[in-house]
Design a protein around this motif. Structure first.
Motif, PDB file in Angstrom:
ATOM      1  N   LYS A  28      -7.281   7.266  -5.043  1.00  0.00           N
ATOM      2  CA  LYS A  28      -6.106   7.321  -4.160  1.00  0.00           C
ATOM      3  C   LYS A  28      -6.261   8.414  -3.110  1.00  0.00           C
ATOM      4  N   MET A  29      -6.893   9.527  -3.507  1.00  0.00           N
ATOM      5  CA  MET A  29      -7.023  10.634  -2.557  1.00  0.00           C
ATOM      6  C   MET A  29      -7.801  10.203  -1.310  1.00  0.00           C
TER       7      MET A  29
ATOM      8  N   GLY B 213      -3.808  -3.158  -5.803  1.00  0.00           N
ATOM      9  CA  GLY B 213      -3.760  -3.288  -7.256  1.00  0.00           C
ATOM     10  C   GLY B 213      -3.501  -1.997  -8.011  1.00  0.00           C
ATOM     11  N   GLY B 214      -3.125  -0.911  -7.292  1.00  0.00           N
ATOM     12  CA  GLY B 214      -2.773   0.314  -7.998  1.00  0.00           C
ATOM     13  C   GLY B 214      -3.917   1.305  -8.130  1.00  0.00           C
ATOM     14  N   PHE B 215      -5.099   0.978  -7.595  1.00  0.00           N
ATOM     15  CA  PHE B 215      -6.221   1.921  -7.714  1.00  0.00           C
ATOM     16  C   PHE B 215      -6.360   2.756  -6.434  1.00  0.00           C
ATOM     17  N   HIS B 216      -6.482   2.091  -5.282  1.00  0.00           N
ATOM     18  CA  HIS B 216      -6.574   2.872  -4.031  1.00  0.00           C
ATOM     19  C   HIS B 216      -5.181   3.086  -3.450  1.00  0.00           C
ATOM     20  N   ALA B 217      -4.231   2.223  -3.828  1.00  0.00           N
ATOM     21  CA  ALA B 217      -2.857   2.267  -3.308  1.00  0.00           C
ATOM     22  C   ALA B 217      -2.019   1.351  -4.188  1.00  0.00           C
TER      23      ALA B 217
ATOM     24  N   PHE C  82       2.960   4.087  -2.265  1.00  0.00           N
ATOM     25  CA  PHE C  82       2.637   4.670  -3.576  1.00  0.00           C
ATOM     26  C   PHE C  82       3.721   5.679  -3.925  1.00  0.00           C
TER      27      PHE C  82
ATOM     28  N   PHE D 160      -8.012   6.917  -0.430  1.00  0.00           N
ATOM     29  CA  PHE D 160      -7.460   5.603  -0.074  1.00  0.00           C
ATOM     30  C   PHE D 160      -8.501   4.489  -0.227  1.00  0.00           C
TER      31      PHE D 160
ATOM     32  N   GLU E 156       0.812  -1.220   0.000  1.00  0.00           N
ATOM     33  CA  GLU E 156       0.000   0.000   0.000  1.00  0.00           C
ATOM     34  C   GLU E 156       0.845   1.270   0.000  1.00  0.00           C
TER      35      GLU E 156
ATOM     36  N   ASP F  19       1.440   0.870  -6.874  1.00  0.00           N
ATOM     37  CA  ASP F  19       1.698   1.270  -8.256  1.00  0.00           C
ATOM     38  C   ASP F  19       2.492   0.126  -8.886  1.00  0.00           C
TER      39      ASP F  19
ATOM     40  N   ARG G  31     -11.457   4.358   0.606  1.00  0.00           N
ATOM     41  CA  ARG G  31     -12.334   4.176   1.771  1.00  0.00           C
ATOM     42  C   ARG G  31     -13.648   4.923   1.647  1.00  0.00           C
ATOM     43  N   ARG G  32     -13.897   5.532   0.488  1.00  0.00           N
ATOM     44  CA  ARG G  32     -15.135   6.276   0.296  1.00  0.00           C
ATOM     45  C   ARG G  32     -15.982   5.568  -0.743  1.00  0.00           C
TER      46      ARG G  32
ATOM     47  N   PRO H  18     -10.992   3.361  -7.715  1.00  0.00           N
ATOM     48  CA  PRO H  18      -9.984   4.289  -8.257  1.00  0.00           C
ATOM     49  C   PRO H  18     -10.062   5.622  -7.526  1.00  0.00           C
TER      50      PRO H  18
END
Lengths: 253, 253, 253, 253
Positions: free
Chosen positions: A69-70, A36-40, A14, A72, A12, A42, A74-75, A67
């Protein structure tokens, strides 16, 4: 007594930002859920995390997220079942390529954060994801965090599912988890007691003292808990005494 | 006379933004280079483009780019060989998962825009990418846009490479291409003449009238050319007369 | 009869992907809602769109969205009131800098898509955004798309709000809008009739034939409607006859 | 003796990933270079960093970078002068809005990483950025990291520029900096000696022992240096003895 798996979220970091303590935790676990590079994560972080897992003979799975990252991952994002399925397929494929480079196999899928919550609440989204992963690879295991989604998974033709338990968080009597805003240090001995209790008897004490069923074949440890390594050492110290064997998910189902 | 392939970049839409005319062009080509979600494309677009190619029995390859949607992957980024390799591996894996869902196979890799230019100028970057793709799948074909990179590819142990020619752009006498800022309509008959000339004799007339060698086993058509479909129809109209057979890359090498 | 404003979403191209017909529509409107680079737009597109508006003496406002280009800002994201406020402040500031470069002023704020819906449903989010924009510039106008949010805006001390009506979509009798999945061509004369009816009498016929109040000081036109220009020409053709004057938002409140 | 400024890069956290020790460092500096959300930072981080600076009466400037979070803005991107200018204008505007919310003013611009290098190497890019920032706000100061760019800045009509020196890195005799891959702890007393030497005499000892001119009106401290706080304390301990006064950039030029 069947063997049990210890899984942990990994990869996790980045770019220049690091998170977790993957190198310290990896020696103690049997399955790594790799972002997998979407929430965390690369591509470079994924490559290194797969290599680290391979070096420790740790099984790997993809930990796909929204997707975002801002936030994480969790939203909640109001994505359609097909969109979420395609996010999972994409991240699963990316991880699989790194696995091939390192001569290992992706064994499981465990959605992250708000994506997990969405699948738990919407069987339609859950089924789209599960059918999508089977179409990619019918050997894949779904690692289920709660009973709702475990039951959805078991209804999907041909899908193998594993239910996971938690020992570094407290359960309520209804088997829901008390999630902390900020992970706190935990008494390693208490956590190890719970691990043994779930591994040997499939039960654990809830926060109110009641004993509840947690029929888990895998235990999730939070690698970003400040004393995660101490906790994992305490767990490993109990294994022999109680005759508990560890094994990655692929050897459990 | 061996068969020849027609390849075209595809799947360059993104979210609500559309680009190209994939549905119109797909019936005329034999290989689709599908964007991997970094410079263009997204999981849903990739899924749909793979399905469209599968419906037309068109071979597929990944068209990986730099992570720069704002610049459409056309701006050089000073990334290391390992970073570029990991970008390619990631996008290759993602496409492979969608291919599996649709029961088809990823046959080739053709880097996009500034990534292609970087590989052409830096053999170290090119080799990192080529070795990385072979580690993922040793059957993969590298589709080479110029002779520099074609030669690097042929030196990589075990790698199959195909050289591609262009008929909707003009060559200079040194076999470099005159790239336009904005694609212009082209005379379909002139383009078809060139196609026949390369397919049958491996030569084409450069802008200065000189005849040059273009030993191509695949011809790249720009799907975003305003009259791409007309061009492709003119090419197909010549095939029978000249005994030219089309085949996807996987049947050529 | 007070003047009325015509507003339109603008600057929704991104990198190499174009959207809308800003150049064709700009001559007919009085206020441009310019995307802030989160759901659409980018620094270069914003710069060009501000310049285009300035050239036509069209007032400008920011059209901020969620950070979700893949979903074009149309998917709800569970962000906190403070997060949404900061997204608006950020995009507002960015547009303001381009406005200063071109010697014009940002007059208004009109949230896009799922962000607009969130503000309409959550007064707490709406107030956070509105107070945030006032802290940046107390002259800013909030352009309100429905009565819920218009009333929230009017309760925020010091905030000027304008209510907007629609003429290229149909209203239900309860003044909610019938939103189409895909914008369809509209009869320009019918749309122009509605424009006149709202501008002169503040009423319009709903889909069921009932006449409803639409006390709007601005009319929103969809620039991506296939015949948007024709619609705008039909509206302009009626202005003189009915003594309707157009003016940007800053001259209306 | 004129006062001197201490500047430090700030606000380089992103979402759940933290970087630096802004809270610990802020009490010791006079100017904060705040990331603009492209290479690092996000709207929420920017908001909090501006507030932190305002609480400590620290001047603020924007620290704009290339749109490349994965590479932390440290990789060159072949962008045009106009593209780079628009990236700076966008980030400058965004920071300005947060400054207004907190009742403070953006005083300066200091490009980050690979963008700084590009401006230093290409006067055309540098001038585009400098003219762009003046068009937004003619009071803005350009904080120049080397003499090339300082001279370009001084040639831009109406632009105020400040040259900065370094004390926690070593200079070569030609006044270029020896940049480390990984910041190492530095002897606080040695660093404080250098600070005094530059502040009082405008000179410093290069790595080869030679004394070189560093006519700096601001000193940059790396906040991510492991002992940054200790270094800053050592510097502050010398101020009174040597009669050195600190002041933010806006009070220096």
């Amino acid at each position: 007594m069947p063997p049990i798996d210890i899984n942990c979220d990994m990869g996790e970091s980045f770019g220049n930002w690091t998170m977790g303590q993957d190198g310290e935790v990896m020696p103690y676990i049997t399955s790594a859920n790799i972002a997998g590079g979407f929430h965390a994560g690369d591509p470079h972080v994924m490559c290194e995390t797969v290599e680290l897992a391979a070096d420790h003979d740790v099984g790997i799975g993809v930990h796909p997220g929204f997707p975002d990252k801002m936030g994480f991952g969790r939203r909640g994002i109001d994505a359609t079942p097909e969109e979420v399925r395609d996010y999972v397929v994409y991240q699963l494929g990316a991880l699989t390529a790194f696995a091939k480079r390192h001569g290992v196999t992706v064994a499981h899928v465990k959605p992250h954060g708000a994506m997990y919550s969405m699948l738990s609440e919407s069987p339609e989204h859950a089924r789209a994801v599960m059918e999508g992963m089977l179409e990619v690879d019918e050997e894949l295991i779904y690692l289920a965090t709660d009973m709702h989604i475990y039951e959805v998974a078991r209804d999907v033709e041909g899908l193998r599912a594993v239910f996971e338990g938690y020992v570094d968080l407290d359960y309520r009597a209804d088997r829901s988890l008390i999630v902390e805003k900020q992970l706190e240090e935990r008494d390693p001995e208490l956590v190890a007691d719970r691990f043994v209790s779930i591994a040997t008897d499939g039960v654990v004490k809830a926060a109110n003292g009641e004993e509840i069923d947690v029929p888990a074949d895998s235990i999730c440890i939070h690698g970003d808990n400040p004393n995660a390594v101490e906790i994992l050492e305490a767990i490993h110290d109990r294994l022999e005494e109680h005759g508990i064997e560890l094994a990655p998910l692929s050897e459990i189902v």
